[in-house]
Write a protein that holds these residues in place. Sequence first.
Motif, PDB file in Angstrom:
ATOM      1  N   THR A 315       0.823  -1.207   0.000  1.00 37.68           N
ATOM      2  CA  THR A 315       0.000   0.000   0.000  1.00 37.68           C
ATOM      3  C   THR A 315       0.851   1.248   0.000  1.00 37.68           C
ATOM      4  O   THR A 315       0.540   2.222  -0.684  1.00 37.68           O
ATOM      5  N   SER A 316       1.935   1.240   0.757  1.00 39.98           N
ATOM      6  CA  SER A 316       2.809   2.408   0.809  1.00 39.98           C
ATOM      7  C   SER A 316       4.160   1.989   1.378  1.00 39.98           C
ATOM      8  O   SER A 316       4.315   0.905   1.934  1.00 39.98           O
ATOM      9  N   TRP A 317       5.140   2.886   1.221  1.00 36.39           N
ATOM     10  CA  TRP A 317       6.461   2.717   1.828  1.00 36.39           C
ATOM     11  C   TRP A 317       6.462   3.457   3.158  1.00 36.39           C
ATOM     12  O   TRP A 317       6.043   4.611   3.235  1.00 36.39           O
ATOM     13  N   LYS A 318       6.961   2.786   4.195  1.00 36.01           N
ATOM     14  CA  LYS A 318       6.981   3.374   5.525  1.00 36.01           C
ATOM     15  C   LYS A 318       8.281   3.018   6.227  1.00 36.01           C
ATOM     16  O   LYS A 318       9.030   2.149   5.793  1.00 36.01           O
ATOM     17  N   SER A 319       8.518   3.715   7.341  1.00 36.71           N
ATOM     18  CA  SER A 319       9.682   3.409   8.174  1.00 36.71           C
ATOM     19  C   SER A 319       9.346   2.285   9.139  1.00 36.71           C
ATOM     20  O   SER A 319       8.261   2.271   9.727  1.00 36.71           O
ATOM     21  N   ASP A 431       2.912  -9.840  -1.540  1.00 36.59           N
ATOM     22  CA  ASP A 431       2.273 -10.723  -2.519  1.00 36.59           C
ATOM     23  C   ASP A 431       1.347  -9.948  -3.445  1.00 36.59           C
ATOM     24  O   ASP A 431       1.066 -10.395  -4.563  1.00 36.59           O
ATOM     25  N   SER A 432       0.865  -8.788  -2.994  1.00 40.95           N
ATOM     26  CA  SER A 432      -0.074  -8.006  -3.801  1.00 40.95           C
ATOM     27  C   SER A 432       0.611  -7.224  -4.919  1.00 40.95           C
ATOM     28  O   SER A 432      -0.074  -6.614  -5.745  1.00 40.95           O
ATOM     29  N   LEU A 433       1.949  -7.218  -4.947  1.00 43.13           N
ATOM     30  CA  LEU A 433       2.639  -6.490  -6.004  1.00 43.13           C
ATOM     31  C   LEU A 433       2.372  -7.170  -7.345  1.00 43.13           C
ATOM     32  O   LEU A 433       2.707  -8.340  -7.524  1.00 43.13           O
TER      33      LEU A 433
END
Length: 810
Positions: A315-319, A431-433
């Motif tokens: 969904t997003s890139w996070k720390s 897996d959703s990529l």
Amino acid sequence: MSGSVRLAICAALATVAAACALLPLVDPASWLLQAVLLLTVQSAAGVAARRVPLARPLTVAAQAVVTLLLLTLAFAHDQALGGLLPSPQALHEFALLLRDGADDVGQYAIPAPLTDGIRLMLVGGVLTIGLVVDALAVTYRSAAPAGLPLLALYSVAAGLSDDGSDWLWFLLAAAGYLVLLLAEGRDRLSQWGRVFSGGAPHPSGMPPSGLAGAGGSPALAPVRTGRRIGVLALGIALAVPAVLPSLDGGLLDRQGGNGGAGSGGGTISAVNPLVSLQDSLNQPENKEVLRYRTSSQTTQDLYLRIVALDRFDGTSWKSSERHVTDVPGQLPSPAGLGPSVRVSSIDTSISAADWYAQNWLPLPYPASRVEIDGRWRYEPEGRTLVGDRGQTTRGARYRVTSLLVEPTADQLAAAPAPPSRLRNEYTEVPDSLPSVVGRTAREVTAGASNAYEKAVKLQDWFAVNGGFRYDTQVQSGSGSAAIVRFLKQKEGFCVHFSFSMAAMARTLGIPARVAVGFTPGTAQADGSVSVGLKDAHAWPELYFEGVGWTRFEPTPSRGTQPDYTMEQTPSGTPTDDPTTEPTETSEPTAAPTASDSCSTDMKKLGTCGGAAAQQPDNGASGGGWSATKVTSWSSLAALLAVVPLLPMLWRRRIRTRRLNGSGGRTEQDAADRVLAAWRELTDSAWDFGVLPDDSLTSRRAVARMVRIAGLDDEPARAAQRVAETVEQVLYAPRPRPVTGVADDVRLVLAGFRAKAGRRERLRALLAPRSAAQLAWAAGQRWSALVDRWGAPRWARWASQLRTPRGQQEN
């Protein structure tokens, strides 16, 4: 108009009025327009269901189904069947967006940026409240209880907002509710005919009718009851926000660390920087964030890094949540850096602006020593400093000693495999990529013999030869769907480039993460360097054993590509002549308009078709829905979306035809192009509120445009040149061919947009005033048709019906 339709309109207006109280919480407010459009369709579905008529529960169920379809079309069309029908993938997308929205609410201060998750929560919430209000007030004919969901919507907004205009939103919400009550009262009275209140006594010994109220008027009792409930609800609406408990964190914290009050949305969230980066790049003013002095001879590689985003969940890139320690006097050596790589030490003194409140400290990477006062903690994995107990960068003054790492291409190409722990963590993809991401990465890097060559091929594909275009106005997004959309459309800004390259590198087995911070900034006359909002940036970092985390630059026209990524760079000379590269960094404020330097070729890669190829798979499991039904629903949704946009589409088509002109080379063709450009100029002025006046000469008309619109010097001179060209075409004995008229008109249009406010620009785009010419043209064609063929029979009949008896012709 029937009473039911009138009541449905009032219910929708009351919902919109209460939703306006949410406007101070989020910026921009474009979500409200989307909510209004979807709410209109939802209300229309209720009107249609009641006209059938359906049973009351079925009416509410039909509206709920339409609401779900609308939300699917707006937020999960890529995962839906036929772009409209909810599928398990679409429901999963809703869950991800709602989770992201909840995270964003906890991270951003008021006003929060309009992320996809927050937008779904706002629009979905308004539609849910609208459905309940419509069901109570219209379907079940009980408007008074409908004030409770309206009260809930207003109370949430009023309890969080602190912009000083709560009373205005209260009056608006109260007015909407009262209008709803009055509409219901009028509808009830209309069912009883004309009602007279009065004191006529009942016949002796006869009890009052069961229809009579306490006041003697049969239909007024429910109206009076509704008014009493309305007064009670309005009183509660005033009292509830005052006694709501205080809430902390993000949207719920008016003194949030990520910007806080007065930051103007210019800071970058360390958790989800996507929208804040976009807002910073689109700010009209390049407000200074930092200023620094450095001992480095060149600043082209002196990126100021804030935080590393190392976790990608689809969904997003996070720390990642990591352990922090006290800031050591000497920071440990960077992970993976070997003794054979050339390294030099530089000192940098940095001062942050007094308004810039960021929890993470911008640092050159990799820093080896940081001298700063305050409560700061050190995160070893990302080599970042984070404020403790409310510590921010506001007005901070600090000194940093950092390393300038200068590897050669040969050293990177010969890098051994990374440690298994690091490889497993930093090559993980969800897996959703979609498979198209990895497939595209493999095709782009075909022929590369090692990880370094693959990284360079990826960088060059994005920045040079892939046909990508830099644009800060594109739709925000950082998840898997956004990456696929970006690879297909090939336009975006630094977040899209860095997130996509990092994800593709991970699919190739190269450890990757995304760094967020600032490009080096602009050198000043006093020897310092200024870093502004428009220098906000994101870039990928890839890991090579023996060198460590290494910067790459896939974003075209932003920053500089490192010397070690240049194929022409011979090994052993890591610092070639830098004079040709820093020119881009020295002018960071021009980045949003630098798309002219990029290719506009929007041809799709063969592999990008994989995103579209997913749709037949989704459609194959239609769950009993025929192709006719899917087509019908899709056509209806497309019609509802396109009809309001017809004026805008018509104006764009006309503008393109007028300014591009015909390809003829005769004098008449040149004159026609000039007159077409003049018509476009007058119509565009009309769209921005300057009404046309055919009695004026071209010079006087332009002078009037310049005065009313307040155009600056360059647009004003361009308008004057157009007027002179028009006069030359109309009155010169032999008009001379003139070029550049269309460019002058475009310059004037840019001046109109620059001087207009946001509302006026939106009005000129979506509802241009000059579109009235469509109605005029239709009327003229109808008149010509009637004059040519005579009035149609029904028109003659209507004329006879309007003629008083005795005056008809024999």
